[in-house]
Design an enzyme around this catalytic site. Structure first.
Site, PDB file in Angstrom:
ATOM      1  N   ASP A   9      39.766  35.727  42.049  1.00 39.96           N
ATOM      2  CA  ASP A   9      38.178  36.507  41.102  1.00 39.96           C
ATOM      3  C   ASP A   9      38.701  36.126  39.852  1.00 39.96           C
ATOM      4  O   ASP A   9      39.422  35.147  39.812  1.00 39.96           O
ATOM      5  CB  ASP A   9      39.111  37.798  41.154  1.00 39.96           C
ATOM      6  CG  ASP A   9      38.158  39.066  40.214  1.00 39.96           C
ATOM      7  OD1 ASP A   9      37.205  38.896  39.996  1.00 39.96           O
ATOM      8  OD2 ASP A   9      38.899  39.501  39.599  1.00 39.96           O
ATOM      9  N   SER A  10      37.434  36.316  38.745  1.00 39.17           N
ATOM     10  CA  SER A  10      37.629  36.279  37.692  1.00 39.17           C
ATOM     11  C   SER A  10      38.589  36.805  36.956  1.00 39.17           C
ATOM     12  O   SER A  10      38.949  36.329  35.538  1.00 39.17           O
ATOM     13  CB  SER A  10      36.156  36.516  36.811  1.00 39.17           C
ATOM     14  OG  SER A  10      36.630  37.676  36.745  1.00 39.17           O
ATOM     15  N   CYS A  72      34.740  39.037  43.147  1.00 39.97           N
ATOM     16  CA  CYS A  72      34.124  39.361  42.121  1.00 39.97           C
ATOM     17  C   CYS A  72      32.962  38.780  42.656  1.00 39.97           C
ATOM     18  O   CYS A  72      32.518  38.469  42.941  1.00 39.97           O
ATOM     19  CB  CYS A  72      34.683  37.499  41.483  1.00 39.97           C
ATOM     20  SG  CYS A  72      33.590  37.465  40.032  1.00 39.97           S
ATOM     21  N   GLU A 151      37.992  46.955  30.450  1.00 41.67           N
ATOM     22  CA  GLU A 151      38.906  46.296  29.366  1.00 41.67           C
ATOM     23  C   GLU A 151      39.919  46.710  28.466  1.00 41.67           C
ATOM     24  O   GLU A 151      41.102  46.280  28.569  1.00 41.67           O
ATOM     25  CB  GLU A 151      39.349  44.947  29.512  1.00 41.67           C
ATOM     26  CG  GLU A 151      38.294  44.083  30.959  1.00 41.67           C
ATOM     27  CD  GLU A 151      38.571  42.771  31.550  1.00 41.67           C
ATOM     28  OE1 GLU A 151      38.899  41.966  30.072  1.00 41.67           O
ATOM     29  OE2 GLU A 151      38.465  42.338  32.133  1.00 41.67           O
ATOM     30  N   CYS A 183      30.347  45.338  40.318  1.00 42.01           N
ATOM     31  CA  CYS A 183      30.706  44.729  40.074  1.00 42.01           C
ATOM     32  C   CYS A 183      33.028  45.365  39.867  1.00 42.01           C
ATOM     33  O   CYS A 183      32.745  46.547  40.163  1.00 42.01           O
ATOM     34  CB  CYS A 183      30.325  45.427  38.754  1.00 42.01           C
ATOM     35  SG  CYS A 183      32.282  44.603  37.185  1.00 42.01           S
ATOM     36  N   HIS A 185      34.967  45.932  38.297  1.00 41.27           N
ATOM     37  CA  HIS A 185      35.644  46.779  37.286  1.00 41.27           C
ATOM     38  C   HIS A 185      35.424  48.195  37.573  1.00 41.27           C
ATOM     39  O   HIS A 185      35.367  49.354  37.031  1.00 41.27           O
ATOM     40  CB  HIS A 185      35.319  46.606  36.761  1.00 41.27           C
ATOM     41  CG  HIS A 185      36.085  45.622  35.443  1.00 41.27           C
ATOM     42  ND1 HIS A 185      35.735  43.864  35.871  1.00 41.27           N
ATOM     43  CD2 HIS A 185      36.924  45.436  34.208  1.00 41.27           C
ATOM     44  CE1 HIS A 185      36.851  43.237  35.567  1.00 41.27           C
ATOM     45  NE2 HIS A 185      37.009  44.006  33.994  1.00 41.27           N
TER      46      HIS A 185
HETATM   47  N1  I24 Z   1      42.777  47.235  32.613  1.00 40.82           N
HETATM   48  C1  I24 Z   1      43.783  47.182  32.190  1.00 40.82           C
HETATM   49  N2  I24 Z   1      43.348  45.847  31.233  1.00 40.82           N
HETATM   50  C2  I24 Z   1      42.237  44.744  31.870  1.00 40.82           C
HETATM   51  C3  I24 Z   1      41.990  46.082  33.501  1.00 40.82           C
HETATM   52  C4  I24 Z   1      41.742  45.286  32.582  1.00 40.82           C
HETATM   53  N3  I24 Z   1      40.653  44.086  33.127  1.00 40.82           N
HETATM   54  C5  I24 Z   1      40.329  45.448  34.532  1.00 40.82           C
HETATM   55  N4  I24 Z   1      41.165  45.938  34.527  1.00 40.82           N
HETATM   56  N5  I24 Z   1      42.340  43.359  30.645  1.00 40.82           N
HETATM   57  O1  I24 Z   1      44.457  48.030  31.833  1.00 40.82           O
HETATM   58  C6  I24 Z   1      43.065  43.487  29.770  1.00 40.82           C
HETATM   59  C7  I24 Z   1      43.136  42.250  29.558  1.00 40.82           C
HETATM   60  N6  I24 Z   1      43.640  41.388  30.618  1.00 40.82           N
HETATM   61  C8  I24 Z   1      44.260  40.023  29.893  1.00 40.82           C
HETATM   62  C9  I24 Z   1      45.073  38.852  30.940  1.00 40.82           C
HETATM   63  O2  I24 Z   1      45.723  39.447  31.619  1.00 40.82           O
HETATM   64  C10 I24 Z   1      45.441  40.585  31.755  1.00 40.82           C
HETATM   65  C11 I24 Z   1      44.750  41.670  31.571  1.00 40.82           C
HETATM   66  C12 I24 Z   1      44.489  48.678  32.173  1.00 40.82           C
HETATM   67  C13 I24 Z   1      44.764  49.238  33.524  1.00 40.82           C
HETATM   68  C14 I24 Z   1      45.098  50.427  34.574  1.00 40.82           C
HETATM   69  C15 I24 Z   1      46.111  49.423  35.457  1.00 40.82           C
HETATM   70  C16 I24 Z   1      40.391  46.810  35.473  1.00 40.82           C
HETATM   71  C17 I24 Z   1      41.424  46.521  37.094  1.00 40.82           C
HETATM   72  C18 I24 Z   1      41.653  46.861  37.600  1.00 40.82           C
HETATM   73  C19 I24 Z   1      41.905  46.023  38.841  1.00 40.82           C
HETATM   74  C20 I24 Z   1      41.029  46.328  39.654  1.00 40.82           C
HETATM   75  C21 I24 Z   1      39.949  46.291  38.686  1.00 40.82           C
HETATM   76  C22 I24 Z   1      39.811  46.872  37.798  1.00 40.82           C
HETATM   77  F1  I24 Z   1      42.903  47.061  36.248  1.00 40.82           F
HETATM   78  F2  I24 Z   1      38.937  47.242  37.136  1.00 40.82           F
HETATM   79  N1  DGL Z   2      35.002  40.407  38.483  1.00 41.30           N
HETATM   80  C1  DGL Z   2      33.367  39.972  37.924  1.00 41.30           C
HETATM   81  C2  DGL Z   2      32.654  40.994  39.233  1.00 41.30           C
HETATM   82  O1  DGL Z   2      32.825  41.457  39.963  1.00 41.30           O
HETATM   83  C3  DGL Z   2      33.760  41.710  36.586  1.00 41.30           C
HETATM   84  C4  DGL Z   2      34.276  40.947  35.463  1.00 41.30           C
HETATM   85  C5  DGL Z   2      33.966  39.081  35.191  1.00 41.30           C
HETATM   86  O2  DGL Z   2      32.473  39.657  34.474  1.00 41.30           O
HETATM   87  O3  DGL Z   2      34.209  38.616  34.985  1.00 41.30           O
HETATM   88  O4  DGL Z   2      31.367  40.948  38.973  1.00 41.30           O
END
Ligand code: I24
Ligand code: DGL
Length: 265
Positions: A9-10, A72, A151, A183, A185
């Site tokens: 995944d990304s 992804c 995020e 997506c 997220h």
């Molecule tokens: N949730 C949090 N932080 C993120 C995220 C997320 N990206 C997706 N999801 N990113 O916190 C923050 C920055 N990065 C930097 C590099 O290391 C990783 C973090 C909230 C935590 C809640 C559990 C949400 C998410 C996920 C798992 C699956 C799908 C999804 F955590 F959308």
């Molecule tokens: N994992 C990407 C997707 O499902 C979302 C995050 C990104 O843009 O990299 O399209």
């Protein structure tokens, strides 16, 4: 079949697929790589998504994986066909399972799709839906604001609902009965999306549907692991391992994995 399942995944989003896989196939071992350093992929040019994804694939192939899961949506939309043609193991993306689920529940055959810019501009969902049924109407909309909201951890904020509504405005007069969350997220915004679309629209979670399908595919291709294996799942990240681990621990029930930061060459 003692070989592990490779998953990429990304970033951390693919953990939703990991969770489903662990729950439904507890005897399997997963090697996951999340490119958190270069996340998001959604706004990037196709050529860049393709290059990055191949780097992740090459890394996973050194682990003798029996199957590759592209968790992804953006990477699936841009590179899945090419990977399936090039590799001699089964390659599964998140788009086809979401497509099948949507075709199963729709009554009106009017289906909406939301995703990143990359996913929507590739037209991969529309192609996948039309390949099975020429008579579906598909309305695809990119929602570039959603990934940053998730995020930042802003999914509960009041102002988030306004942004969600604004992004979904193109659906206002479309009368779709099914909406594919294309997506990783978007399930975190499910409540707001449902509220904005109204209760008559069924939301499809592509990641979750993929978990369901993997089980079928492994059995069908005779790749199931029938003995419980020793050892742990391995999660690799191009970013900070502690940060990745923190998110993983919130998503997964069991701490039966190790996390490690790697540098892709
Ligand atoms: N949730 C949090 N932080 C993120 C995220 C997320 N990206 C997706 N999801 N990113 O916190 C923050 C920055 N990065 C930097 C590099 O290391 C990783 C973090 C909230 C935590 C809640 C559990 C949400 C998410 C996920 C798992 C699956 C799908 C999804 F955590 F959308
Ligand atoms: N994992 C990407 C997707 O499902 C979302 C995050 C990104 O843009 O990299 O399209």
């Amino acid at each position: 079949m003692k070989r592990p399942i490779g998953m990429l995944d990304s970033g951390v989003g693919g953990l939703t697929v990991v969770r489903e896989l662990m729950r439904q196939l507890p005897k399997e071992k997963i090697i996951y790589i999340g490119d958190t350093l270069r996340c998001p992929y959604g706004p990037r040019p196709f050529e860049e998504v393709r290059k990055f994804t191949w780097e992740l694939v090459r890394f996973l192939l050194t682990y003798n994986i029996k199957m590759l899961v592209i968790a992804c949506n953006t990477a699936t939309a841009v590179v899945l066909d090419e990977l399936q043609r090039s590799l001699d193991i089964p390659v599964v993306g998140v788009i086809a399972p979401g497509t099948r689920a949507a075709l199963k529940v729709t009554r009106s055959k009017r289906i909406g799709v939301i995703g990143t810019k990359g996913t929507i501009h590739s037209d991969a969902y529309q192609k996948s839906l039309k390949m099975i049924d020429n008579y579906v109407y598909v309305k695809s909309v990119a929602c570039p604001d959603f990934v940053p909201i998730v995020e930042r951890g802003d999914f509960h904020k009041k102002q988030t609902f306004e942004i969600v509504k604004k992004n979904l405005l193109p659906f206002q007069f479309e009368e779709i009965d099914t909406l594919i969350l294309g997506c990783t997220h978007y399930p975190l915004l499910q409540k707001q999306i449902q509220k904005a679309m109204g209760r008559r629209v069924t939301l499809i979670n592509s990641g979750e549907e993929t978990g369901r399908e993997l089980s079928t595919i492994l059995q069908y291709s005779n790749l199931l692991n029938i003995y419980a294996l020793e050892g742990k799942h391995k999660f690799f990240t191009t970013g900070d391992a502690a940060m990745f681990e923190k998110i993983a621990s919130q998503w997964l029930d069991e701490k039966n994995y190790v996390t490690q930061q790697i540098r892709l060459e």
